[in-house]
Design an enzyme around this catalytic site. Structure first.
Site, short mmCIF file in Angstrom:
data_model
loop_
_atom_site.label_atom_id
_atom_site.label_comp_id
_atom_site.label_asym_id
_atom_site.label_seq_id
_atom_site.Cartn_x
_atom_site.Cartn_y
_atom_site.Cartn_z
N GLY A 9 0.86 -1.40 0.47
CA GLY A 9 0.18 -0.13 0.41
C GLY A 9 1.12 1.20 0.16
O GLY A 9 1.85 1.42 -0.46
N CYS A 10 0.71 2.05 0.51
CA CYS A 10 1.31 3.20 1.03
C CYS A 10 2.35 3.13 0.90
O CYS A 10 3.22 2.22 2.39
CB CYS A 10 0.70 4.54 1.92
SG CYS A 10 1.46 6.10 2.19
N PHE A 11 3.55 3.42 0.50
CA PHE A 11 4.96 3.44 0.68
C PHE A 11 5.40 3.89 1.60
O PHE A 11 6.68 3.75 2.14
CB PHE A 11 5.79 3.22 -0.53
CG PHE A 11 6.20 4.64 -1.28
CD1 PHE A 11 5.98 6.15 -0.55
CD2 PHE A 11 6.52 4.47 -2.61
CE1 PHE A 11 5.81 7.67 -1.25
CE2 PHE A 11 6.50 6.21 -3.86
CZ PHE A 11 5.63 7.00 -3.08
#
Length: 174
Positions: A9-11
């Protein structure tokens, strides 16, 4: 040194779990799995490049094992959510393990099977395991974002539901 590449998901949220691990020498956030050369954050966010946000780790296998890195990965994602993570939706936020060798592929598949067998999750595990393709580092503003903008990062990680999910699934110590 070896490479490990994980999409969760969001890095921004995948950097902190690896940041202080002995043997992890470098963490780079970026994009993998798509067809556009040198994509930008803005392009990847549209979901049209085929990339997913990811972290690429340079690690010393004499200090930390790939298996240990996989364990950290699984404890920081919802492996049952298809094409997204928490409130970030779209293929650019899909979860994935991108292996760099045949041995990593075997270890990744084994770890996924072990997680499935644990019955920790009622729904099927949908995290992809695929061969690593070209990795493109994200813009500098995204590197170590949790350190550059700690207040915004904290609001984002808590507000997305990730922290609550991790605590409910694995306990607050993980």
């Amino acid at each position: 040194m070896e490479l490990a590449t994980f999409a969760g998901g969001c890095f921004w949220c995948m950097e902190p779990p690896y940041d202080k691990l002995p043997g992890v020498e470098k963490i780079t956030v970026g994009y993998i799995g798509g067809q556009t050369i040198n994509p930008t954050y803005k392009e990847v966010c549209t979901g049209t490049t085929g990339h997913t946000e990811a972290v690429q780790l340079e690690f010393d296998p004499d200090i930390i094992s790939y298996e240990a890195l996989l364990d950290v990965f699984w404890k920081n994602i919802n492996p049952t959510q298809l094409n997204g993570q928490f409130y970030d939706l779209g293929t650019q936020y899909r979860t994935g393990i991108f292996y760099h060798s045949a041995e990593q592929k075997v270890q990744a598949e084994k770890s996924k099977k072990n997680l499935e067998a644990s019955k920790k999750f009622a729904n099927p595990i949908v995290t992809e395991i695929t061969e690593a393709t070209q990795f493109f580092p994200a813009e500098e503003m995204h590197q170590k974002y949790f350190k550059k903008s700690p207040e915004h990062y904290k609001r984002y990680s808590v507000g997305s539901g990730r922290v609550e999910f991790k605590n409910a699934t694995w306990g607050s110590g993980n």
